[in-house]
Design a protein around this motif. Structure first.
Motif, PDB file in Angstrom:
ATOM      1  N   TYR A  39       0.577  -0.983   0.113  1.00  0.00           N
ATOM      2  CA  TYR A  39      -0.083   0.276  -0.033  1.00  0.00           C
ATOM      3  C   TYR A  39       1.016   0.992  -0.228  1.00  0.00           C
ATOM      4  CZ  TYR A  39      -4.171   2.682   0.918  1.00  0.00           C
ATOM      5  OH  TYR A  39      -4.750   4.194   1.011  1.00  0.00           O
ATOM      6  N   GLY A  40       1.781   1.283   0.605  1.00  0.00           N
ATOM      7  CA  GLY A  40       2.538   2.350   0.884  1.00  0.00           C
ATOM      8  C   GLY A  40       2.592   3.582   1.628  1.00  0.00           C
ATOM      9  N   ASP A  41       2.105   3.399   2.710  1.00  0.00           N
ATOM     10  CA  ASP A  41       1.939   4.156   3.993  1.00  0.00           C
ATOM     11  C   ASP A  41       2.656   3.932   4.809  1.00  0.00           C
ATOM     12  OD1 ASP A  41       0.192   6.745   4.800  1.00  0.00           O
ATOM     13  OD2 ASP A  41       0.627   5.458   6.701  1.00  0.00           O
ATOM     14  N   ARG A  42       4.057   4.962   4.752  1.00  0.00           N
ATOM     15  CA  ARG A  42       4.770   5.329   5.632  1.00  0.00           C
ATOM     16  C   ARG A  42       4.962   5.463   7.281  1.00  0.00           C
ATOM     17  NH1 ARG A  42      10.564   5.854   5.079  1.00  0.00           N
ATOM     18  NH2 ARG A  42      11.290   5.853   6.795  1.00  0.00           N
ATOM     19  N   GLN A  43       3.509   5.986   7.968  1.00  0.00           N
ATOM     20  CA  GLN A  43       3.276   5.563   8.957  1.00  0.00           C
ATOM     21  C   GLN A  43       2.603   4.783   9.253  1.00  0.00           C
ATOM     22  OE1 GLN A  43       0.826   8.303  10.046  1.00  0.00           O
ATOM     23  NE2 GLN A  43       0.189   7.884  12.158  1.00  0.00           N
ATOM     24  N   THR A  44       2.065   3.779   8.337  1.00  0.00           N
ATOM     25  CA  THR A  44       1.715   2.289   8.758  1.00  0.00           C
ATOM     26  C   THR A  44       3.259   1.878   8.774  1.00  0.00           C
ATOM     27  OG1 THR A  44      -0.760   3.538   7.318  1.00  0.00           O
ATOM     28  CG2 THR A  44       0.061   0.712   8.286  1.00  0.00           C
ATOM     29  N   ILE A  45       3.813   1.264   7.664  1.00  0.00           N
ATOM     30  CA  ILE A  45       4.814   0.434   8.185  1.00  0.00           C
ATOM     31  C   ILE A  45       5.584   0.858   9.391  1.00  0.00           C
ATOM     32  CG2 ILE A  45       6.540  -0.279   6.426  1.00  0.00           C
ATOM     33  CD1 ILE A  45       5.854   1.137   4.284  1.00  0.00           C
ATOM     34  N   SER A  46       5.822   2.072   9.224  1.00  0.00           N
ATOM     35  CA  SER A  46       6.910   2.208  11.003  1.00  0.00           C
ATOM     36  C   SER A  46       6.300   1.631  11.814  1.00  0.00           C
ATOM     37  CB  SER A  46       6.969   3.672  11.032  1.00  0.00           C
ATOM     38  OG  SER A  46       6.948   4.144   9.657  1.00  0.00           O
TER      39      SER A  46
ATOM     40  N   GLU B  39      14.865  -1.216  19.025  1.00  0.00           N
ATOM     41  CA  GLU B  39      15.912  -0.330  18.193  1.00  0.00           C
ATOM     42  C   GLU B  39      15.618   0.962  18.530  1.00  0.00           C
ATOM     43  OE1 GLU B  39      15.631  -4.613  16.529  1.00  0.00           O
ATOM     44  OE2 GLU B  39      14.074  -3.296  17.536  1.00  0.00           O
ATOM     45  N   THR B  40      16.674   1.814  18.033  1.00  0.00           N
ATOM     46  CA  THR B  40      16.522   3.548  18.263  1.00  0.00           C
ATOM     47  C   THR B  40      15.700   3.883  17.305  1.00  0.00           C
ATOM     48  OG1 THR B  40      18.148   4.010  16.875  1.00  0.00           O
ATOM     49  CG2 THR B  40      18.828   3.584  18.626  1.00  0.00           C
ATOM     50  N   GLU B  41      14.997   4.748  17.247  1.00  0.00           N
ATOM     51  CA  GLU B  41      14.508   5.794  16.294  1.00  0.00           C
ATOM     52  C   GLU B  41      14.547   5.227  14.686  1.00  0.00           C
ATOM     53  OE1 GLU B  41      10.928   6.697  16.116  1.00  0.00           O
ATOM     54  OE2 GLU B  41      10.678   5.706  17.755  1.00  0.00           O
ATOM     55  N   ASN B  42      16.152   5.485  15.010  1.00  0.00           N
ATOM     56  CA  ASN B  42      16.757   6.015  12.817  1.00  0.00           C
ATOM     57  C   ASN B  42      16.896   4.610  12.703  1.00  0.00           C
ATOM     58  OD1 ASN B  42      16.784   8.613  12.818  1.00  0.00           O
ATOM     59  ND2 ASN B  42      18.852   8.627  13.499  1.00  0.00           N
ATOM     60  N   GLU B  43      17.289   3.068  13.596  1.00  0.00           N
ATOM     61  CA  GLU B  43      17.295   2.222  12.926  1.00  0.00           C
ATOM     62  C   GLU B  43      15.697   1.475  12.690  1.00  0.00           C
ATOM     63  OE1 GLU B  43      20.978   0.522  16.138  1.00  0.00           O
ATOM     64  OE2 GLU B  43      18.928  -0.095  16.308  1.00  0.00           O
ATOM     65  N   ILE B  44      14.979   2.166  13.523  1.00  0.00           N
ATOM     66  CA  ILE B  44      13.697   1.800  12.686  1.00  0.00           C
ATOM     67  C   ILE B  44      13.199   2.038  11.348  1.00  0.00           C
ATOM     68  CG2 ILE B  44      11.237   1.888  13.028  1.00  0.00           C
ATOM     69  CD1 ILE B  44      11.698   0.015  15.255  1.00  0.00           C
ATOM     70  N   GLU B  45      13.681   3.330  11.137  1.00  0.00           N
ATOM     71  CA  GLU B  45      13.137   4.135   9.831  1.00  0.00           C
ATOM     72  C   GLU B  45      14.463   3.586   9.174  1.00  0.00           C
ATOM     73  OE1 GLU B  45      10.812   5.921   9.299  1.00  0.00           O
ATOM     74  OE2 GLU B  45      10.734   5.849  11.664  1.00  0.00           O
TER      75      GLU B  45
END
Length: 443
Positions: free
Chosen positions: A86-93, A207-213
């Motif tokens: 689907y491609g929604d970044r917030q949902t994937i995160s 994981e850190t926020e950066n690692e998640i992203e």
């Protein structure tokens, strides 16, 4: 957004229907007394549907009620796979965070039993030989082999290996030790040593926020992959020897373990790939992007020196599929709800042999506990999956298992000793080793 009420009959799927029509308020009330893990006739959970239909509020509500992220539908796809499509970044995160949280929670539940089980096993030293081979000409010549040494003391496990990683026909050699210390807190219990570079990395608990992203960037930039070892049609039959007078074949493995030899049939390695979320430009850049991200290099920085993150895709067009049309479709054959699939699948049947011995001192259950500890190494996770099957009587002292569609590993348990003299210093990080939290990006 529609506020049409959803039905609540026992034979319906009230959570799924509420998601489908976008009735957030009703969904919220139903979540108090409905099973959020329930699958419909297509194998989809309510979270699957929320992701496929782009119902962001429903996604967040379902995740807040611990909807499982790892579960697969009849087609073999998880909510995370559908979110990437689907491609929604917030949902994937959100799904990646929840997936990691659920994995930690499952391990925390399992951990006390695992430590107790390890402590009850007598201390030992064991060697496993890995030989990788392929049916593709010339490939077998370049594949690695490895003798892994495993030490067990109390609730501690140490694995010494020269094979660091093995994926997609690439492998990294080295001198690596993996140490599990069951008596330590979870955040300190797993450590990997690079004995050549004299560095160590703790396997991080969070994981850190950066690692998640970074991980989200990788997921959004690469193929959606699903590979599994299917054992639905597997069968074990005694291997035969002799031309005229046939008899059950036997073998002494490693010169120590008298074994019955079995032929394995019906073992299938299934591999599936989706890329409808990738543009032509993505596919050209794909390899360089993935290599950059997996090495921890975020080359594209904005004016503030922050990494440039992958943007959400434009949503797919509305499918126009209504609830009744969806739920009345034959199982697994519902109309497409998101992007049109760009899909490729392959499967390969494996015929292999298995040596089972009553002479090996360790039990299969004990082996499973040891393998659970070292499962961060992907090839050991495959071995554990195989050993967890219903095997013939005895202990699997020699096994063939598929690792990749073109590569099989032969694993031989070639040495085992119960010992009372395992040196305690094997489980201590040497003083001259320096911590490098990025040495092993995949751990």
């Amino acid at each position: 957004m529609s506020t049409t009420n959803c039905k609540e009959e026992d034979d319906s799927y009230p959570l799924h229907e509420c998601v489908f029509i976008g009735d957030v308020r009703k969904l919220s009330s139903l979540l108090r007394f409905n099973d959020v893990t329930r699958k419909d006739k297509h194998g989809n959970t309510a979270l699957h549907l929320a992701v496929m239909l782009g119902r962001k509020e429903c996604v967040q509500l379902l995740l807040a009620h611990s909807a499982p992220v790892k579960v697969k539908n009849l087609a073999g796809w998880s909510p995370l796979a559908e979110a990437i499509s689907y491609g929604d970044r917030q949902t994937i995160s959100s799904l990646v965070r929840k997936l990691k949280q659920q994995a930690r929670e499952q391990m925390e539940v399992r951990r006390p039993d695992l430590i107790r089980a390890l402590a009850q096993i007598q201390d030992f030293y064991m060697e496993l030989k890995w030989d990788f081979h392929s049916w593709v000409p010339l490939v077998s010549r370049i594949l690695p082999s490895d003798v892994c040494k495993i030490y067990k003391s109390g609730s501690g496990i140490r694995l010494d290996t020269t094979l660091v990683d093995f994926t997609d026909m690439k492998w990294e050699r080295g001198d690596i030790s993996f140490i599990f210390q069951g008596e330590k807190p979870p955040s300190e219990s797993l450590t990997v040593l690079d004995n050549k570079a004299k560095v160590y990395q703790r396997v991080r608990y969070e994981e850190t926020e950066n690692e998640i992203e970074d991980e989200v960037d990788i997921l959004m930039s690469s193929d959606i992959l699903a590979a599994q070892m299917s054992t639905k049609g597997i069968s074990f039959s005694r291997a035969q020897s002799g031309w005229i007078f046939r008899e059950d074949r036997k073998e002494t493995v490693a010169g120590l373990y008298r074994s019955d030899i079995y032929t394995i049939t019906g073992l299938v390695l299934e591999s599936r790939k989706r890329r409808e979320h990738l543009s032509t430009d993505d596919l050209q850049k794909n390899k360089a992007i993935i290599e950059s991200l997996t090495k921890g290099n975020t080359q594209n920085l904005d004016t503030n020196g922050e990494p440039t993150r992958r943007a959400s895709l434009n949503p797919p067009p509305d499918s126009g599929v209504e609830w009744n049309m969806y739920i009345s479709s034959p199982p697994g054959q519902y109309p497409g709800l998101g992007r049109e699939l760009v899909y490729k699948e392959s499967s390969r049947n494996f015929r292999a042999t298995l040596a089972m011995s009553d002479d090996f001192p360790l039990s299969v259950d004990m082996l499973l506990n040891v393998l659970e500890v070292i499962a961060p190494f992907k090839h050991f996770a495959k071995l554990r999956q195989f050993v967890a099957m219903k095997l013939p009587k005895g202990f699997p002292v020699k096994i063939d298992i598929p690792i990749l569609p073109t590569v099989t590993a032969k694993i031989t348990f070639q040495k085992f000793d119960f010992r009372d003299d395992i040196p305690p210093e094997l489980f201590i990080i040497p003083e001259d080793y320096i911590e490098d939290p990025l040495r092993f990006p995949d751990l």
